[in-house]
Scaffold this active site. Structure first.
Site, PDB file in Angstrom:
ATOM      1  N   HIS A 187      32.853  40.156  29.884  1.00 40.50           N
ATOM      2  CA  HIS A 187      31.865  41.088  28.982  1.00 40.50           C
ATOM      3  C   HIS A 187      31.398  39.793  28.231  1.00 40.50           C
ATOM      4  O   HIS A 187      30.010  39.208  28.025  1.00 40.50           O
ATOM      5  CB  HIS A 187      31.957  42.400  28.319  1.00 40.50           C
ATOM      6  CG  HIS A 187      32.484  43.021  28.813  1.00 40.50           C
ATOM      7  ND1 HIS A 187      31.712  44.093  30.457  1.00 40.50           N
ATOM      8  CD2 HIS A 187      33.288  44.263  28.943  1.00 40.50           C
ATOM      9  CE1 HIS A 187      31.687  44.639  31.098  1.00 40.50           C
ATOM     10  NE2 HIS A 187      32.979  44.731  30.204  1.00 40.50           N
ATOM     11  N   ARG A 287      22.136  47.061  38.250  1.00 43.23           N
ATOM     12  CA  ARG A 287      23.183  47.705  37.916  1.00 43.23           C
ATOM     13  C   ARG A 287      22.932  49.600  37.583  1.00 43.23           C
ATOM     14  O   ARG A 287      23.091  49.076  36.171  1.00 43.23           O
ATOM     15  CB  ARG A 287      24.161  47.139  36.739  1.00 43.23           C
ATOM     16  CG  ARG A 287      24.564  45.680  37.067  1.00 43.23           C
ATOM     17  CD  ARG A 287      25.263  45.253  36.434  1.00 43.23           C
ATOM     18  NE  ARG A 287      26.025  44.182  36.762  1.00 43.23           N
ATOM     19  CZ  ARG A 287      26.217  42.353  36.825  1.00 43.23           C
ATOM     20  NH1 ARG A 287      25.465  42.028  36.051  1.00 43.23           N
ATOM     21  NH2 ARG A 287      26.896  41.825  37.007  1.00 43.23           N
ATOM     22  N   ARG A 323      21.374  48.684  43.162  1.00 43.80           N
ATOM     23  CA  ARG A 323      23.059  48.509  43.257  1.00 43.80           C
ATOM     24  C   ARG A 323      22.593  50.419  42.874  1.00 43.80           C
ATOM     25  O   ARG A 323      22.610  50.603  42.255  1.00 43.80           O
ATOM     26  CB  ARG A 323      23.297  47.863  43.215  1.00 43.80           C
ATOM     27  CG  ARG A 323      24.867  48.210  43.526  1.00 43.80           C
ATOM     28  CD  ARG A 323      26.139  47.419  42.860  1.00 43.80           C
ATOM     29  NE  ARG A 323      26.053  47.572  41.666  1.00 43.80           N
ATOM     30  CZ  ARG A 323      26.919  46.277  40.371  1.00 43.80           C
ATOM     31  NH1 ARG A 323      27.379  45.427  41.449  1.00 43.80           N
ATOM     32  NH2 ARG A 323      27.356  46.957  39.655  1.00 43.80           N
ATOM     33  N   GLU A 412      32.560  41.903  47.932  1.00 44.49           N
ATOM     34  CA  GLU A 412      33.384  41.990  46.812  1.00 44.49           C
ATOM     35  C   GLU A 412      34.501  42.032  47.381  1.00 44.49           C
ATOM     36  O   GLU A 412      35.451  41.467  46.692  1.00 44.49           O
ATOM     37  CB  GLU A 412      33.265  42.803  45.700  1.00 44.49           C
ATOM     38  CG  GLU A 412      31.334  43.307  45.287  1.00 44.49           C
ATOM     39  CD  GLU A 412      31.494  44.713  44.233  1.00 44.49           C
ATOM     40  OE1 GLU A 412      30.798  44.236  43.051  1.00 44.49           O
ATOM     41  OE2 GLU A 412      31.128  45.677  44.926  1.00 44.49           O
ATOM     42  N   ASN A 435      31.862  37.937  41.227  1.00 40.93           N
ATOM     43  CA  ASN A 435      33.188  38.775  40.016  1.00 40.93           C
ATOM     44  C   ASN A 435      33.854  39.165  41.078  1.00 40.93           C
ATOM     45  O   ASN A 435      35.274  38.716  40.733  1.00 40.93           O
ATOM     46  CB  ASN A 435      32.698  38.752  39.523  1.00 40.93           C
ATOM     47  CG  ASN A 435      30.741  38.765  38.621  1.00 40.93           C
ATOM     48  OD1 ASN A 435      30.890  38.005  38.310  1.00 40.93           O
ATOM     49  ND2 ASN A 435      30.124  39.195  38.131  1.00 40.93           N
ATOM     50  N   ASP A 436      33.494  40.463  41.553  1.00 36.25           N
ATOM     51  CA  ASP A 436      35.083  41.162  41.858  1.00 36.25           C
ATOM     52  C   ASP A 436      35.039  40.628  43.377  1.00 36.25           C
ATOM     53  O   ASP A 436      36.512  40.549  43.484  1.00 36.25           O
ATOM     54  CB  ASP A 436      34.517  42.851  42.375  1.00 36.25           C
ATOM     55  CG  ASP A 436      34.090  43.432  41.265  1.00 36.25           C
ATOM     56  OD1 ASP A 436      35.720  43.146  40.444  1.00 36.25           O
ATOM     57  OD2 ASP A 436      32.950  44.002  41.126  1.00 36.25           O
ATOM     58  N   ARG A 446      39.956  40.367  36.344  1.00 35.53           N
ATOM     59  CA  ARG A 446      38.711  39.714  35.257  1.00 35.53           C
ATOM     60  C   ARG A 446      38.671  39.273  34.174  1.00 35.53           C
ATOM     61  O   ARG A 446      37.866  38.478  33.714  1.00 35.53           O
ATOM     62  CB  ARG A 446      37.593  40.286  36.622  1.00 35.53           C
ATOM     63  CG  ARG A 446      36.812  41.378  36.479  1.00 35.53           C
ATOM     64  CD  ARG A 446      35.575  42.291  36.804  1.00 35.53           C
ATOM     65  NE  ARG A 446      34.506  41.289  36.415  1.00 35.53           N
ATOM     66  CZ  ARG A 446      33.757  42.360  36.757  1.00 35.53           C
ATOM     67  NH1 ARG A 446      33.856  42.727  38.158  1.00 35.53           N
ATOM     68  NH2 ARG A 446      32.341  42.465  36.392  1.00 35.53           N
ATOM     69  N   CYS A 491      24.840  37.998  43.596  1.00 38.08           N
ATOM     70  CA  CYS A 491      23.904  38.163  42.305  1.00 38.08           C
ATOM     71  C   CYS A 491      25.661  38.350  42.194  1.00 38.08           C
ATOM     72  O   CYS A 491      25.766  38.442  40.157  1.00 38.08           O
ATOM     73  CB  CYS A 491      23.851  39.575  43.069  1.00 38.08           C
ATOM     74  SG  CYS A 491      24.846  40.872  43.484  1.00 38.08           S
TER      75      CYS A 491
HETATM   76  C1  PEP Z   1      30.485  40.788  40.806  1.00 38.96           C
HETATM   77  O1  PEP Z   1      31.193  42.020  41.449  1.00 38.96           O
HETATM   78  O2  PEP Z   1      30.006  39.538  41.485  1.00 38.96           O
HETATM   79  C2  PEP Z   1      28.848  41.846  41.019  1.00 38.96           C
HETATM   80  C3  PEP Z   1      27.748  41.647  40.001  1.00 38.96           C
HETATM   81  O3  PEP Z   1      29.547  43.079  39.959  1.00 38.96           O
HETATM   82  P1  PEP Z   1      29.506  43.453  39.229  1.00 38.96           P
HETATM   83  O4  PEP Z   1      29.227  42.989  38.285  1.00 38.96           O
HETATM   84  O5  PEP Z   1      28.505  44.526  38.040  1.00 38.96           O
HETATM   85  O6  PEP Z   1      31.299  44.395  38.907  1.00 38.96           O
HETATM   86 MG    MG Z   2      31.523  43.801  41.050  1.00 36.50          MG
END
Ligand code: PEP
Ligand code: MG
Length: 566
Positions: A187, A287, A323, A412, A435-436, A446, A491
């Site tokens: 975050h 989101r 999403r 992801e 990210n995931d 993460r 994204c």
């Molecule tokens: C991701 O996982 O890269 C993503 C964009 O989703 P979030 O960060 O909301 O999990």
């Molecule tokens: Mg994600």
């Protein structure tokens, strides 16, 4: 002079006094009784005095704050003098409860009541809980929770920031962030990039640096220096006098005109309006769970239509990728996710919640279709956490049932990247959630600062999976050209790193979606290379054996990064 090495997550080199984020206020003991000499009237007066002090402090801070932070501080100050809260606490004091516990309980009761009223009232829940903690801190002589007050700009040090801290973070006062925990997708990292604040995460011991100590941070290299020397001073000065970023001109493209639309990641209509102002070519990720965080009941169709409509309205005639709810793990939604799962990141999250709570997704698709019908935005819909081609096919059927013509998936999970040809034979597009994808590829949480170097989208294994996804999409298109080109966007936060954005474009990624703040940097650096050069950098990054090697090779070929302080 002491150097702490962390992970740079938001570029910039700054120097300033440190201020530590205080720990959360502990819940007062439920069994504690008032002191032997205390009286009911005396305790009520003490409570009133504490509430007044909190109100005064918040108003003082609101005077020097700006924008959203000011609005939140003003609203919270009002709550501190709310008679309902003090009256509820007074009843508990009458019944013999200790004063700190009484206001704690009262806060919970008022919050539950506001929540049940819904709408604007429910949005005030967080303010009540915040005020309650502040009053408890005041009563017990503890530091006030949240971003510390200061008369001079400072570098905030913390263990990790929570989404709720965003509201009172005033970017005019906080000039940099350093946390001991958190990774590039934490975050803190996401917040720092959205505010354009230089930041380093996963810097061990950073939260223990003494208040007021001078610190230097380099948000690119991840270096933090306590009591810095001349070299750091000169680096910060050079950064302060860097060339200013050109304003994004509204078209993402390489210097020879290969277009890569630059889209925005948003969580609300307000974000979408800001994204439109920053020149985003559309929305690459809405989101939807951000519209309903903290809710313990499913939002009604009407509430959803209003929330999504506010985003579509900001992009008339433009692409908006929405999403479906991505509840679970770091984004729990009490009405969908089970807080007791032993391993939430691998649990019933994202699309999988439809297995155990059928109906929520279908109603959400109905709401999306209704909102889309009332606006001209070109609405694409994607499901998070898809792992198999069967899931993709089922989602496409659900979308068709709701009258939504552009179904897609997030990639992801490594399985989805490897199966992208089969998946993209069932849906029209994919968006890489790096990210995931990084956390699952590297098997590293993460949120964990200690694993931040693994949790890096430059990791060769992650780059290979991105490349495999793009290749699978091309094969799916070739197999059935009549169904249209299967596009692949990114994204995740990777798209906001200008050097990595060039690599992604060179790999054949079609669109990049990011926090609006990153648009100008990514736009400028992308525009400094030809498509051929981007392809060559992608090939070099893919051939690297480590994240550091890939990053260093690519960055050394992009001199504009240094000139712009990126
Ligand atoms: C991701 O996982 O890269 C993503 C964009 O989703 P979030 O960060 O909301 O999990
Ligand atoms: Mg994600």
């Amino acid at each position: 002079m002491r150097t702490i090495q962390g992970i740079g997550v938001s570029a910039g080199r700054v120097l300033g006094p440190s201020r530590r984020m205080p720990p959360p206020v502990p819940e007062p003991d439920a069994e504690a009784k008032p002191g032997p000499d205390s009286t009911v009237d005396g305790e009520k007066a003490r409570l009133k005095e504490a509430a007044e002090a909190v109100r005064g402090d918040l108003l003082h801070r609101a005077e020097t704050a700006s924008g959203d932070a000011k609005a939140v501080l003003d609203a919270t100050a009002m709550m501190a003098s709310d008679p309902m809260l003090l009256k509820a606490a007074g009843k508990h004091i009458n019944a013999g409860m200790a004063t700190d516990r009484a206001i704690w309980e009262a806060g919970m009761e008022v919050a539950a009541m506001l929540q049940s009223l819904g709408g604007y009232m429910a949005e005030r829940t967080q303010d009540v809980l915040d005020v309650r903690s502040r009053i408890v801190a005041e009563l017990n002589g503890l530091p006030a929770p949240g971003i510390p007050a200061s008369d001079v700009p400072f570098i905030l040090t913390a263990v990790e920031l929570a989404p709720a801290d965003t509201a009172t973070l005033d970017p005019a006062m906080v000039i940099g962030l350093v946390t001991s925990e958190g990774g590039p997708q934490s975050h803190t990292a996401i917040l720092a990039r959205s505010l354009g604040l230089p930041a380093v995460v996963g810097a061990p011991g950073a939260d223990e640096v003494a208040d007021e100590a001078e610190i230097y941070l380099d948000g690119t290299s991840g270096t933090v220096v306590v009591e810095p020397g001349d070299e750091e001073r000169a680096a910060a000065q050079k950064y302060a006098s860097r060339s200013s970023l050109p304003v994004f001109n509204g078209t993402g493209a390489t210097s020879d005109g290969h277009q890569v639309p630059l889209l925005a990641n948003v969580g609300s209509g307000k974000d979408a309006r800001a994204a439109a102002e920053a020149g985003a070519e559309g929305i690459g990720l809405l989101r939807t769970e951000f519209c309903f965080l903290g809710r313990d009941t499913e939002p009604t169709i009407e509430e959803q239509v209003a929330a999504y409509g506010a985003v579509f309205e900001a992009f008339p005639g433009r692409k908006v990728v929405i999403r479906t709810l991505d509840a679970g793990a770091d984004k729990p939604l009490p009405f969908l996710t089970d807080a007791t799962e032993p391993n939430p990141a691998l649990g019933v999250r994202g699309y999988r919640t439809d297995y155990v709570s059928p109906g929520v997704l279908a109603r959400q698709l109905e709401a999306i279709a209704a909102a889309a019908g009332a606006h001209t935005a070109d609405v694409w819909v994607m499901a998070p956490m898809i792992s198999t081609a069967e899931e993709a096919a089922d989602f496409a059927v659900m979308c068709a049932g709701a009258g939504l013509g552009m179904p897609g998936v997030m990639v992801e999970v490594p399985a989805a990247a490897l199966m992208s040809e089969a998946i993209l034979s069932r849906v029209r597009f994919a968006s890489l959630g790096t990210n995931d994808l990084t956390q699952y590829t590297m098997a590293s949480d993460r949120q964990l600062g200690s694993l931040a170097s693994l949790n890096d989208p430059w990791q060769p294994a992650v780059l290979q999976l991105i490349s495999a996804t793009v290749a699978g999409a091309a094969r799916a298109t070739a197999l059935e050209p009549a169904a249209g080109t299967r596009t692949v966007g990114v994204c995740g936060e990777a798209a906001a790193d200008p050097a990595l954005a060039v690599v992604l474009a060179g790999m054949g990624v079609n669109t990049l979606s990011m926090t609006p703040r990153a648009l100008s940097g990514v736009g400028a650096v992308l525009g400094s290379v030809t498509l051929e050069e981007a392809k060559e950098l992608a090939a070099r990054a893919l051939a690297a054996h480590s994240a550091a090697e890939a990053r260093t090779i690519v960055r050394s070929r992009l001199p504009l990064l240094e000139q712009l302080g990126l």
